[in-house]
Design a protein around this motif. Structure first.
Motif, PDB file in Angstrom:
ATOM      1  N   LYS A  62      39.289  23.438 -11.043  1.00  0.00           N
ATOM      2  CA  LYS A  62      38.349  22.838  -9.923  1.00  0.00           C
ATOM      3  C   LYS A  62      39.167  21.781  -9.293  1.00  0.00           C
ATOM      4  O   LYS A  62      38.885  21.585  -7.930  1.00  0.00           O
ATOM      5  CB  LYS A  62      37.338  22.058 -10.821  1.00  0.00           C
ATOM      6  CG  LYS A  62      36.309  23.286 -11.486  1.00  0.00           C
ATOM      7  CD  LYS A  62      35.266  22.525 -12.245  1.00  0.00           C
ATOM      8  CE  LYS A  62      34.348  21.751 -11.443  1.00  0.00           C
ATOM      9  NZ  LYS A  62      33.511  22.723 -10.790  1.00  0.00           N
ATOM     10  N   LEU A  63      40.295  21.166  -9.962  1.00  0.00           N
ATOM     11  CA  LEU A  63      41.077  20.170  -8.970  1.00  0.00           C
ATOM     12  C   LEU A  63      41.609  20.823  -7.802  1.00  0.00           C
ATOM     13  O   LEU A  63      41.666  20.072  -6.840  1.00  0.00           O
ATOM     14  CB  LEU A  63      42.229  19.594  -9.828  1.00  0.00           C
ATOM     15  CG  LEU A  63      42.695  18.067  -9.433  1.00  0.00           C
ATOM     16  CD1 LEU A  63      41.809  17.290  -9.186  1.00  0.00           C
ATOM     17  CD2 LEU A  63      43.846  17.776 -10.523  1.00  0.00           C
ATOM     18  N   LYS A  64      42.310  22.094  -7.845  1.00  0.00           N
ATOM     19  CA  LYS A  64      42.951  22.711  -6.965  1.00  0.00           C
ATOM     20  C   LYS A  64      41.959  22.796  -5.578  1.00  0.00           C
ATOM     21  O   LYS A  64      42.472  22.813  -4.630  1.00  0.00           O
ATOM     22  CB  LYS A  64      43.379  23.941  -7.311  1.00  0.00           C
ATOM     23  CG  LYS A  64      44.534  24.129  -8.106  1.00  0.00           C
ATOM     24  CD  LYS A  64      44.897  25.607  -8.600  1.00  0.00           C
ATOM     25  CE  LYS A  64      46.075  25.374  -9.511  1.00  0.00           C
ATOM     26  NZ  LYS A  64      46.363  26.932 -10.050  1.00  0.00           N
ATOM     27  N   ILE A  65      40.546  23.013  -5.810  1.00  0.00           N
ATOM     28  CA  ILE A  65      39.835  23.322  -4.519  1.00  0.00           C
ATOM     29  C   ILE A  65      38.985  22.094  -4.127  1.00  0.00           C
ATOM     30  O   ILE A  65      38.282  22.258  -3.406  1.00  0.00           O
ATOM     31  CB  ILE A  65      39.079  24.579  -5.009  1.00  0.00           C
ATOM     32  CG1 ILE A  65      38.013  24.360  -6.205  1.00  0.00           C
ATOM     33  CG2 ILE A  65      39.826  25.517  -5.392  1.00  0.00           C
ATOM     34  CD1 ILE A  65      37.142  25.418  -6.455  1.00  0.00           C
ATOM     35  N   ALA A  66      39.068  21.151  -4.751  1.00  0.00           N
ATOM     36  CA  ALA A  66      38.362  19.949  -4.774  1.00  0.00           C
ATOM     37  C   ALA A  66      38.493  19.203  -3.470  1.00  0.00           C
ATOM     38  O   ALA A  66      39.713  19.147  -3.174  1.00  0.00           O
ATOM     39  CB  ALA A  66      38.152  19.188  -5.876  1.00  0.00           C
ATOM     40  N   LYS A  67      37.641  18.973  -2.624  1.00  0.00           N
ATOM     41  CA  LYS A  67      37.858  18.098  -1.215  1.00  0.00           C
ATOM     42  C   LYS A  67      38.395  16.823  -1.688  1.00  0.00           C
ATOM     43  O   LYS A  67      39.394  16.208  -0.884  1.00  0.00           O
ATOM     44  CB  LYS A  67      36.867  18.378  -0.270  1.00  0.00           C
ATOM     45  CG  LYS A  67      36.535  19.656   0.056  1.00  0.00           C
ATOM     46  CD  LYS A  67      35.265  19.659   1.059  1.00  0.00           C
ATOM     47  CE  LYS A  67      34.976  21.083   1.544  1.00  0.00           C
ATOM     48  NZ  LYS A  67      33.653  21.145   2.225  1.00  0.00           N
ATOM     49  N   ASN A  68      37.750  16.132  -2.619  1.00  0.00           N
ATOM     50  CA  ASN A  68      38.168  14.738  -2.944  1.00  0.00           C
ATOM     51  C   ASN A  68      38.410  14.673  -4.460  1.00  0.00           C
ATOM     52  O   ASN A  68      37.963  15.655  -5.141  1.00  0.00           O
ATOM     53  CB  ASN A  68      36.789  13.853  -2.651  1.00  0.00           C
ATOM     54  CG  ASN A  68      36.337  14.053  -1.165  1.00  0.00           C
ATOM     55  OD1 ASN A  68      37.270  13.651  -0.190  1.00  0.00           O
ATOM     56  ND2 ASN A  68      35.062  14.423  -0.881  1.00  0.00           N
ATOM     57  N   LEU A  69      39.255  13.656  -4.748  1.00  0.00           N
ATOM     58  CA  LEU A  69      39.373  13.475  -6.038  1.00  0.00           C
ATOM     59  C   LEU A  69      38.351  13.375  -6.960  1.00  0.00           C
ATOM     60  O   LEU A  69      37.448  12.540  -6.268  1.00  0.00           O
ATOM     61  CB  LEU A  69      40.576  12.412  -6.252  1.00  0.00           C
ATOM     62  CG  LEU A  69      41.742  12.583  -6.076  1.00  0.00           C
ATOM     63  CD1 LEU A  69      42.734  11.109  -6.192  1.00  0.00           C
ATOM     64  CD2 LEU A  69      42.464  13.622  -6.775  1.00  0.00           C
ATOM     65  N   PRO A  70      37.917  13.744  -8.113  1.00  0.00           N
ATOM     66  CA  PRO A  70      36.948  13.719  -8.965  1.00  0.00           C
ATOM     67  C   PRO A  70      37.143  12.152  -9.310  1.00  0.00           C
ATOM     68  O   PRO A  70      38.214  11.556  -9.285  1.00  0.00           O
ATOM     69  CB  PRO A  70      37.046  14.527 -10.239  1.00  0.00           C
ATOM     70  CG  PRO A  70      38.520  14.942 -10.275  1.00  0.00           C
ATOM     71  CD  PRO A  70      38.832  14.921  -8.708  1.00  0.00           C
TER      72      PRO A  70
END
Length: 290
Positions: A62-70
């Motif tokens: 999920k981190l790879k495709i996230a537009k913003n940092l969680p």
């Protein structure tokens, strides 16, 4: 690994509790009876309990495709109250060893819970550390608890480890330091062009820059030289090696340690969602008592 401890018949057992930031492998937590409370990681599509509702593998995908940092959310006082009551009502004392209070409000939540319960069988400790540097401390405490060591003996050892823990993080992907505000866009671009690998450490409960090296091989060489320069006696130590979804690179460091030193024990772990959010994928790290 021997401790000169024994449990007297009239003494309570001790349970070690920590948060999911300690990144303790599940099999070790089960073996040592460590209670782990999860923080929450918040993506745009929802919130997940760290390593409970989202696995490490799912997090990095999920981190790879996230537009913003969680973002991440601390453990609530209510969660601590529930956990503390369950342990103490079972006839055990609890020692909670938690992530740095300078990086999260989790420690303060635990203190609030202890104050609410007014229970002297609860001890709350700020590790001033994160990820498996904190995890090594928790594992040591849990091993001592199972050997029957007293609360004072365990707390003394934790304080000693807190004051003497050494750790180095090799960052692979500069972009996550930029997204987290640790590097400007121009600094990140220059670092990528020069293949710079930042080396971070923990000081006074905060993650800080220590050095920078060009290339992954030189970064590992930097760590080996640091160990030699400080004349650490690794044959007497437990070493923590941990990574954020980069086992292959971690094994390169592992092999160099074996080749250059006689190491007593190496424990490997994987960095979870909370620290992985800021370190990004590809980071490897080492921790030990100096």
């Amino acid at each position: 690994m021997a401790f000169n401890c024994f449990l007297k018949g009239d003494e309570m057992g001790i349970r070690i509790l920590t948060d999911s930031v300690a990144d303790i492998p599940k099999e070790i937590a089960k073996e040592l009876n460590i209670e782990i409370l999860p923080l929450t990681v918040n993506f745009e599509d929802g919130s997940y309990k760290d390593n409970v509702e989202i696995s490490n593998e799912e997090f990095y995908e999920k981190l790879k495709i996230a537009k913003n940092l969680p973002t991440t959310s601390q453990i609530s006082p209510g969660d601590f109250i529930e956990a503390f009551k369950k342990i103490t009502q079972n006839g055990e004392e609890v020692i909670a060893i938690l992530m740095s209070s300078r990086l999260s409000g989790t420690y303060n939540s635990a203190v609030t819970a202890k104050d609410y319960l007014k229970n002297e069988e609860i001890t709350v400790i700020d590790s001033s550390l994160v990820t498996f540097t904190q995890g090594l401390m928790v594992i040591k405490a849990a091993r001592m608890a199972l050997k029957g060591c007293s609360k004072s003996e365990i707390v003394d050892k934790i304080v000693y480890m807190k004051e003497n823990m050494e750790c180095k993080f090799i960052i692979e992907d500069i972009d996550y330091l930029k997204k987290g505000g640790r590097l400007t866009s121009s600094q990140a671009l220059m670092s990528k062009l020069l293949n710079i690998k930042p080396i971070l450490t923990i000081e006074d409960g905060r993650v800080v820059f220590e050095s920078k090296v060009r290339g992954k091989k030189r970064a590992i060489k930097w760590v080996i030289n640091w160990l030699k320069t400080n004349d650490f006696k690794l044959e007497e130590k437990t070493i923590g090696l941990f990574h954020s979804n980069n086992k292959q690179y971690l094994m390169e460091l592992h092999e160099e340690l074996i080749k250059n030193f006689g190491v007593r024990e190496i424990i490997e772990a994987k960095v979870g969602a909370v620290v992985g959010t800021h370190a990004g994928p590809g980071c490897i790290a080492i921790a030990l008592i100096k």
